[in-house]
Design a protein around this motif. Structure first.
Motif, short mmCIF file in Angstrom:
data_model
loop_
_atom_site.label_atom_id
_atom_site.label_comp_id
_atom_site.label_asym_id
_atom_site.label_seq_id
_atom_site.Cartn_x
_atom_site.Cartn_y
_atom_site.Cartn_z
N THR A 44 0.75 -1.02 -0.05
CA THR A 44 -0.09 0.08 -0.03
C THR A 44 0.89 1.33 -0.17
O THR A 44 1.91 1.25 0.90
CB THR A 44 -1.09 0.25 1.08
OG1 THR A 44 -1.69 -1.05 1.24
CG2 THR A 44 -1.74 1.07 1.25
N VAL A 45 0.56 2.24 -0.76
CA VAL A 45 1.37 3.56 -0.72
C VAL A 45 1.09 4.20 0.24
O VAL A 45 -0.13 4.59 0.64
CB VAL A 45 1.11 4.20 -2.25
CG1 VAL A 45 1.84 5.51 -2.20
CG2 VAL A 45 1.43 3.38 -3.34
N LEU A 46 2.02 4.59 1.30
CA LEU A 46 1.86 5.37 2.17
C LEU A 46 1.90 6.89 2.09
O LEU A 46 1.31 7.50 2.54
CB LEU A 46 2.86 4.65 3.49
CG LEU A 46 2.49 3.51 4.08
CD1 LEU A 46 3.73 3.21 5.35
CD2 LEU A 46 1.27 3.49 4.63
N ARG A 47 2.98 7.20 1.43
CA ARG A 47 3.52 8.41 1.07
C ARG A 47 3.58 8.57 -0.28
O ARG A 47 4.28 7.84 -1.09
CB ARG A 47 4.67 8.97 1.78
CG ARG A 47 4.40 9.27 3.18
CD ARG A 47 5.45 10.13 3.98
NE ARG A 47 6.66 9.44 3.72
CZ ARG A 47 7.38 8.53 4.82
NH1 ARG A 47 6.47 7.96 5.67
NH2 ARG A 47 8.42 7.83 4.64
N GLY A 48 2.92 9.63 -0.93
CA GLY A 48 3.09 9.63 -2.55
C GLY A 48 4.36 10.79 -2.95
O GLY A 48 5.13 11.04 -1.88
N PHE A 49 4.28 10.96 -3.98
CA PHE A 49 5.54 11.87 -4.65
C PHE A 49 5.59 13.21 -3.81
O PHE A 49 4.58 13.89 -3.97
CB PHE A 49 5.15 11.97 -6.00
CG PHE A 49 6.37 12.74 -6.45
CD1 PHE A 49 7.84 12.25 -6.83
CD2 PHE A 49 6.20 14.02 -7.42
CE1 PHE A 49 8.77 12.81 -7.62
CE2 PHE A 49 7.05 14.84 -8.09
CZ PHE A 49 8.46 14.17 -8.05
N GLY A 50 6.71 13.48 -3.26
CA GLY A 50 7.08 14.64 -2.75
C GLY A 50 6.49 15.07 -1.29
O GLY A 50 6.61 16.07 -1.03
N ASP A 51 5.63 14.01 -0.62
CA ASP A 51 5.02 14.15 0.51
C ASP A 51 6.04 14.13 1.62
O ASP A 51 7.07 13.27 1.54
CB ASP A 51 3.73 12.93 0.87
CG ASP A 51 2.65 13.08 -0.11
OD1 ASP A 51 2.57 14.19 -0.79
OD2 ASP A 51 1.96 12.16 -0.11
N ALA A 52 5.71 14.80 2.67
CA ALA A 52 6.71 14.85 3.82
C ALA A 52 6.59 13.77 4.86
O ALA A 52 5.48 13.28 4.83
CB ALA A 52 6.72 16.15 4.42
N ASP A 53 7.79 13.16 5.27
CA ASP A 53 7.53 11.95 6.07
C ASP A 53 7.28 12.74 7.52
O ASP A 53 7.15 13.82 7.84
CB ASP A 53 8.48 10.94 6.09
CG ASP A 53 9.87 11.95 6.53
OD1 ASP A 53 9.69 13.09 6.96
OD2 ASP A 53 10.98 11.34 6.23
#
Length: 372
Positions: A242-251
């Motif tokens: 499952t994609v948790l964070r998308g492109f450029g999203d901050a952790d």
């Protein structure tokens, strides 16, 4: 082994009214049956690796469906138990009435203090009430039987889970050995440990490292480079997750990375989404184990976070080839049962970082991969 797992799962899915879970189970057993046939017919190392890859993926699909079926069954059991508990007073009264009616002599049941008219009226009322009472009894009986079936299925799942976990691990081990013995892959680049070490020592960022790799030319007479550009936007992710964070999203630390983070199950198998050349394999900066694939000219796929990496620099991998395994500790069968009974979804504690570089910059992986 997986057949027993899936048959048990189908029982869980049916009892828990989870049709999608049953369909996932059937797909898993069909996938394993096809892999088993391929494994028996494998005439070369490449065929064996392909069959073992399918076997591992089938076990992963079956175990995921098993977890989902157990979770659904546990939720259904709790729902039924809660409903039965809320109706406990009503059930007790109903049972008491039926018990008293059953103990009373038949002639007394036909008499009424007000005489024949009252007796006739009470008989008519009883005739109206009896079907409702019987329907209530039938519903309660069905609910109690369903609870008993669900508990039995969950209790029987322990041995099946143990077999499934053991089978999956055996398949992973066999796959690792087969990949390490592989000698039939073409090469476009030669592995130069000294050059690679110097490149790593002088690199401070992933972008700089990738740019340096792109400048290294293939050997003279090397086989043609793969070209997956026709598949852009249609490729599956390299790992089930499952994609948790998308492109450029901050952790959580506020750090933005030009890639996506995919949550996976422990020891999940990672494969090449398309034919590609291995440009780098090993530890890199703070990314852990990294695999860099080149599916087309000036395009790089960066996969970071693997516990085990397959393949060597310069090899040209076919589509679907195994490239590594995720890390993490596998839950034992009892832990899976406990987790399912608590109603928790399948845990995905591992994460794979995927970055796509086209030319000199990172691009959104969604331009290559299809995912929600």
């Amino acid at each position: 082994m997986i057949r027993a797992l899936v048959l048990a799962l189908c029982g869980l899915a049916t009892a828990a009214t989870a049709q999608d879970t049953a369909e996932a189970a059937l797909r898993a057993v069909q996938q394993l049956e096809a892999a088993s046939i391929s494994l028996q017919e494998a005439g070369s190392g490449r065929d064996r690796i392909s069959a073992l890859t399918e076997t591992v993926q089938a076990y992963e699909a079956g175990m995921a469906a098993m977890r989902d079926g157990l979770r659904r069954a546990a939720i259904r059991e709790r729902t039924l138990t809660r409903d039965l508990n809320t109706q406990s007073d009503e059930v007790a009264q109903l049972l008491g009435v039926l018990q008293r009616m059953g103990q009373a002599p038949t002639p007394l049941l036909l008499l009424h203090p007000s005489g024949p008219t009252g007796t006739a009226r009470s008989g008519m009322m009883l005739a109206d009430v009896t079907p409702g009472l019987q329907a209530k009894v039938d519903v309660l009986r069905a609910q109690l039987e369903e609870v008993a079936i669900l508990r039995q299925l969950q209790g029987d799942a322990l041995a099946t889970l143990e077999q499934g976990l053991a089978g999956a691990q055996e398949a992973r081990t066999a796959l690792s050995e087969a990949v390490s013995d592989r000698t039939d892959l073409p090469r476009r680049f030669s592995d130069d440990p000294v050059k690679t070490a110097l490149l790593l020592a002088s690199t401070e960022t992933l972008a700089a490292f990738a740019s340096s790799l792109a400048e290294i030319e293939a050997e003279t007479g090397a086989p043609p480079a793969p070209d997956a550009t026709a598949l852009k936007g249609q490729l599956a992710l390299p790992v089930d997750g499952t994609v948790l964070r998308g492109f450029g999203d901050a952790d959580a630390a506020g750090i933005e990375r030009p890639g996506i983070v995919i949550a996976t199950a422990p020891r999940a198998l990672v494969t090449a989404p398309a034919a590609a050349t291995i440009r780098y394999s090993g530890p890199l900066l703070d990314y852990g184990n990294v695999l860099i694939l080149e599916p087309a000219q000036d395009v790089l796929w960066v996969l970071a976070g693997l516990a085990q990496v397959f393949g060597e620099i310069g090899q040209v991998l076919p589509e679907g080839a195994p490239v590594g395994l995720m890390g993490g500790d596998l839950s034992d069968a009892q832990a899976i049962l406990t987790e399912s009974r608590q109603g928790a979804a399948s845990t995905r504690p591992e994460s794979l970082y995927l970055e796509v570089r086209d030319g000199q910059g990172a691009v959104d992986p969604a331009t290559w991969f299809a995912y929600d």
